[in-house]
Scaffold this motif. Structure first.
Motif, PDB file in Angstrom:
ATOM      1  N   VAL A   1       2.953   6.084  -2.763  1.00 22.65           N
ATOM      2  CA  VAL A   1       4.133   6.887  -3.095  1.00 22.65           C
ATOM      3  C   VAL A   1       4.290   7.018  -4.623  1.00 22.65           C
ATOM      4  O   VAL A   1       4.661   8.074  -5.125  1.00 22.65           O
ATOM      5  CB  VAL A   1       5.397   6.276  -2.450  1.00 22.65           C
ATOM      6  CG1 VAL A   1       6.656   6.920  -2.977  1.00 22.65           C
ATOM      7  CG2 VAL A   1       5.329   6.405  -0.938  1.00 22.65           C
ATOM      8  N   ALA A   2       3.963   5.968  -5.349  1.00 24.51           N
ATOM      9  CA  ALA A   2       4.127   5.990  -6.806  1.00 24.51           C
ATOM     10  C   ALA A   2       3.030   6.790  -7.510  1.00 24.51           C
ATOM     11  O   ALA A   2       3.248   7.302  -8.616  1.00 24.51           O
ATOM     12  CB  ALA A   2       4.141   4.560  -7.341  1.00 24.51           C
ATOM     13  N   ALA A   3       1.873   6.912  -6.907  1.00 21.95           N
ATOM     14  CA  ALA A   3       0.751   7.607  -7.550  1.00 21.95           C
ATOM     15  C   ALA A   3       0.988   9.114  -7.559  1.00 21.95           C
ATOM     16  O   ALA A   3       1.515   9.680  -6.611  1.00 21.95           O
ATOM     17  CB  ALA A   3      -0.537   7.283  -6.822  1.00 21.95           C
ATOM     18  N   ARG A   4       0.569   9.731  -8.654  1.00 24.12           N
ATOM     19  CA  ARG A   4       0.686  11.182  -8.757  1.00 24.12           C
ATOM     20  C   ARG A   4      -0.626  11.890  -8.470  1.00 24.12           C
ATOM     21  O   ARG A   4      -0.648  13.055  -8.128  1.00 24.12           O
ATOM     22  CB  ARG A   4       1.192  11.571 -10.133  1.00 24.12           C
ATOM     23  CG  ARG A   4       2.643  11.149 -10.356  1.00 24.12           C
ATOM     24  CD  ARG A   4       3.053  11.455 -11.742  1.00 24.12           C
ATOM     25  NE  ARG A   4       2.240  10.595 -12.625  1.00 24.12           N
ATOM     26  CZ  ARG A   4       2.538  10.273 -13.858  1.00 24.12           C
ATOM     27  NH1 ARG A   4       3.613  10.754 -14.401  1.00 24.12           N
ATOM     28  NH2 ARG A   4       1.756   9.486 -14.571  1.00 24.12           N
ATOM     29  N   THR A   5      -1.742  11.167  -8.643  1.00 25.89           N
ATOM     30  CA  THR A   5      -3.069  11.747  -8.400  1.00 25.89           C
ATOM     31  C   THR A   5      -3.959  10.709  -7.734  1.00 25.89           C
ATOM     32  O   THR A   5      -3.662   9.505  -7.762  1.00 25.89           O
ATOM     33  CB  THR A   5      -3.746  12.177  -9.716  1.00 25.89           C
ATOM     34  OG1 THR A   5      -3.985  11.016 -10.508  1.00 25.89           O
ATOM     35  CG2 THR A   5      -2.903  13.183 -10.481  1.00 25.89           C
TER      36      THR A   5
ATOM     37  N   GLN B   1      -2.391  10.885   2.908  1.00 25.84           N
ATOM     38  CA  GLN B   1      -2.483  11.190   1.480  1.00 25.84           C
ATOM     39  C   GLN B   1      -3.704  10.512   0.851  1.00 25.84           C
ATOM     40  O   GLN B   1      -4.435  11.130   0.067  1.00 25.84           O
ATOM     41  CB  GLN B   1      -1.209  10.724   0.762  1.00 25.84           C
ATOM     42  CG  GLN B   1      -1.154  11.124  -0.690  1.00 25.84           C
ATOM     43  CD  GLN B   1      -1.099  12.635  -0.846  1.00 25.84           C
ATOM     44  OE1 GLN B   1      -0.257  13.292  -0.248  1.00 25.84           O
ATOM     45  NE2 GLN B   1      -1.985  13.184  -1.636  1.00 25.84           N
ATOM     46  N   VAL B   2      -3.939   9.255   1.198  1.00 29.53           N
ATOM     47  CA  VAL B   2      -5.089   8.519   0.650  1.00 29.53           C
ATOM     48  C   VAL B   2      -6.392   9.203   1.039  1.00 29.53           C
ATOM     49  O   VAL B   2      -7.267   9.435   0.194  1.00 29.53           O
ATOM     50  CB  VAL B   2      -5.081   7.050   1.136  1.00 29.53           C
ATOM     51  CG1 VAL B   2      -6.406   6.372   0.862  1.00 29.53           C
ATOM     52  CG2 VAL B   2      -3.955   6.281   0.478  1.00 29.53           C
ATOM     53  N   THR B   3      -6.545   9.535   2.317  1.00 31.62           N
ATOM     54  CA  THR B   3      -7.798  10.158   2.744  1.00 31.62           C
ATOM     55  C   THR B   3      -7.965  11.547   2.143  1.00 31.62           C
ATOM     56  O   THR B   3      -9.084  11.948   1.803  1.00 31.62           O
ATOM     57  CB  THR B   3      -7.892  10.227   4.280  1.00 31.62           C
ATOM     58  OG1 THR B   3      -6.748  10.900   4.802  1.00 31.62           O
ATOM     59  CG2 THR B   3      -7.987   8.834   4.875  1.00 31.62           C
ATOM     60  N   SER B   4      -6.876  12.282   1.961  1.00 30.35           N
ATOM     61  CA  SER B   4      -6.965  13.605   1.339  1.00 30.35           C
ATOM     62  C   SER B   4      -7.412  13.496  -0.108  1.00 30.35           C
ATOM     63  O   SER B   4      -8.296  14.239  -0.556  1.00 30.35           O
ATOM     64  CB  SER B   4      -5.611  14.322   1.398  1.00 30.35           C
ATOM     65  OG  SER B   4      -5.241  14.559   2.716  1.00 30.35           O
ATOM     66  N   TRP B   5      -6.802  12.583  -0.863  1.00 28.31           N
ATOM     67  CA  TRP B   5      -7.194  12.402  -2.261  1.00 28.31           C
ATOM     68  C   TRP B   5      -8.627  11.890  -2.367  1.00 28.31           C
ATOM     69  O   TRP B   5      -9.367  12.281  -3.252  1.00 28.31           O
ATOM     70  CB  TRP B   5      -6.251  11.444  -2.966  1.00 28.31           C
ATOM     71  CG  TRP B   5      -5.005  12.101  -3.475  1.00 28.31           C
ATOM     72  CD1 TRP B   5      -4.809  13.428  -3.714  1.00 28.31           C
ATOM     73  CD2 TRP B   5      -3.788  11.452  -3.828  1.00 28.31           C
ATOM     74  NE1 TRP B   5      -3.544  13.643  -4.179  1.00 28.31           N
ATOM     75  CE2 TRP B   5      -2.896  12.447  -4.266  1.00 28.31           C
ATOM     76  CE3 TRP B   5      -3.367  10.138  -3.805  1.00 28.31           C
ATOM     77  CZ2 TRP B   5      -1.612  12.156  -4.696  1.00 28.31           C
ATOM     78  CZ3 TRP B   5      -2.088   9.847  -4.231  1.00 28.31           C
ATOM     79  CH2 TRP B   5      -1.215  10.849  -4.673  1.00 28.31           C
TER      80      TRP B   5
ATOM     81  N   LEU C   1      -4.410   6.557  -8.346  1.00 28.24           N
ATOM     82  CA  LEU C   1      -4.339   5.610  -7.235  1.00 28.24           C
ATOM     83  C   LEU C   1      -5.594   4.747  -7.126  1.00 28.24           C
ATOM     84  O   LEU C   1      -5.510   3.538  -6.979  1.00 28.24           O
ATOM     85  CB  LEU C   1      -4.130   6.365  -5.917  1.00 28.24           C
ATOM     86  CG  LEU C   1      -4.042   5.516  -4.653  1.00 28.24           C
ATOM     87  CD1 LEU C   1      -2.851   4.575  -4.722  1.00 28.24           C
ATOM     88  CD2 LEU C   1      -3.952   6.409  -3.443  1.00 28.24           C
ATOM     89  N   PHE C   2      -6.762   5.349  -7.230  1.00 28.09           N
ATOM     90  CA  PHE C   2      -8.014   4.625  -7.023  1.00 28.09           C
ATOM     91  C   PHE C   2      -8.534   3.936  -8.276  1.00 28.09           C
ATOM     92  O   PHE C   2      -9.293   2.979  -8.180  1.00 28.09           O
ATOM     93  CB  PHE C   2      -9.090   5.563  -6.482  1.00 28.09           C
ATOM     94  CG  PHE C   2      -8.695   6.226  -5.196  1.00 28.09           C
ATOM     95  CD1 PHE C   2      -8.312   5.478  -4.096  1.00 28.09           C
ATOM     96  CD2 PHE C   2      -8.682   7.603  -5.078  1.00 28.09           C
ATOM     97  CE1 PHE C   2      -7.943   6.080  -2.907  1.00 28.09           C
ATOM     98  CE2 PHE C   2      -8.323   8.219  -3.904  1.00 28.09           C
ATOM     99  CZ  PHE C   2      -7.948   7.456  -2.810  1.00 28.09           C
ATOM    100  N   GLY C   3      -8.141   4.418  -9.446  1.00 31.98           N
ATOM    101  CA  GLY C   3      -8.614   3.810 -10.681  1.00 31.98           C
ATOM    102  C   GLY C   3     -10.061   4.173 -10.970  1.00 31.98           C
ATOM    103  O   GLY C   3     -10.678   4.960 -10.259  1.00 31.98           O
ATOM    104  N   VAL C   4     -10.612   3.567 -12.011  1.00 30.46           N
ATOM    105  CA  VAL C   4     -11.984   3.876 -12.404  1.00 30.46           C
ATOM    106  C   VAL C   4     -12.922   2.686 -12.253  1.00 30.46           C
ATOM    107  O   VAL C   4     -14.134   2.845 -12.250  1.00 30.46           O
ATOM    108  CB  VAL C   4     -12.049   4.400 -13.860  1.00 30.46           C
ATOM    109  CG1 VAL C   4     -11.360   5.750 -13.976  1.00 30.46           C
ATOM    110  CG2 VAL C   4     -11.447   3.409 -14.820  1.00 30.46           C
ATOM    111  N   ASP C   5     -12.387   1.485 -12.148  1.00 30.96           N
ATOM    112  CA  ASP C   5     -13.237   0.296 -12.078  1.00 30.96           C
ATOM    113  C   ASP C   5     -13.949   0.167 -10.736  1.00 30.96           C
ATOM    114  O   ASP C   5     -15.158  -0.024 -10.690  1.00 30.96           O
ATOM    115  CB  ASP C   5     -12.420  -0.973 -12.352  1.00 30.96           C
ATOM    116  CG  ASP C   5     -11.913  -1.011 -13.780  1.00 30.96           C
ATOM    117  OD1 ASP C   5     -12.544  -0.374 -14.649  1.00 30.96           O
ATOM    118  OD2 ASP C   5     -10.888  -1.659 -14.018  1.00 30.96           O
TER     119      ASP C   5
ATOM    120  N   ALA D   1       0.825  -1.206   0.000  1.00 31.56           N
ATOM    121  CA  ALA D   1       0.000   0.000   0.000  1.00 31.56           C
ATOM    122  C   ALA D   1       0.861   1.258   0.000  1.00 31.56           C
ATOM    123  O   ALA D   1       0.581   2.210  -0.735  1.00 31.56           O
ATOM    124  CB  ALA D   1      -0.932  -0.014   1.205  1.00 31.56           C
ATOM    125  N   ILE D   2       1.912   1.266   0.803  1.00 31.17           N
ATOM    126  CA  ILE D   2       2.811   2.425   0.839  1.00 31.17           C
ATOM    127  C   ILE D   2       3.430   2.649  -0.534  1.00 31.17           C
ATOM    128  O   ILE D   2       3.487   3.777  -1.034  1.00 31.17           O
ATOM    129  CB  ILE D   2       3.902   2.238   1.912  1.00 31.17           C
ATOM    130  CG1 ILE D   2       3.285   2.268   3.304  1.00 31.17           C
ATOM    131  CG2 ILE D   2       4.990   3.306   1.785  1.00 31.17           C
ATOM    132  CD1 ILE D   2       4.232   1.859   4.418  1.00 31.17           C
TER     133      ILE D   2
END
Length: 90
Positions: free
Chosen positions: A11-15, A58-62, A19-23, A6-7
């Motif tokens: 860290v690799a995701a830019r947006t 970061q996850v909760t903010s996005w 990170l969450f994808g569309v599916d 998960a970390i």
């Protein structure tokens, strides 16, 4: 999902969309939160706990930003009742 996976994803995701994808974004969010939540880290060392906490924030903010911000997570406001006319006693 493991905490280190998960970390790495966060860290690799830019947006948030990346990170969450569309599916199934809600499912991905729940998986990440479960892996990163500070209460679930148990006996992890301090460096892992710090990295997981940063990733969790970061996850909760996005997630909130993509869902219309924190206002959607508030409790419902009480409804205003229409004004009643004064009761007349006879």
């Amino acid at each position: 999902m493991r905490t280190d996976e998960a970390i790495t994803l966060v860290v690799a995701a830019r947006t948030g969309a990346e990170l969450f994808g569309v599916d199934a974004p809600a499912r991905r969010y729940r998986e990440l939160v479960a892996a990163l939540h500070p209460d679930r880290l148990g006996a992890a060392d301090d460096r892992v706990r710090a990295a997981a906490t940063d990733a969790f924030v970061q996850v909760t903010s996005w997630w909130r930003a993509g869902r219309g911000g924190p206002a959607r997570h508030r409790t419902a406001r009480p409804r205003r009742l229409p004004a009643r006319p004064a009761r007349v006693r006879r």
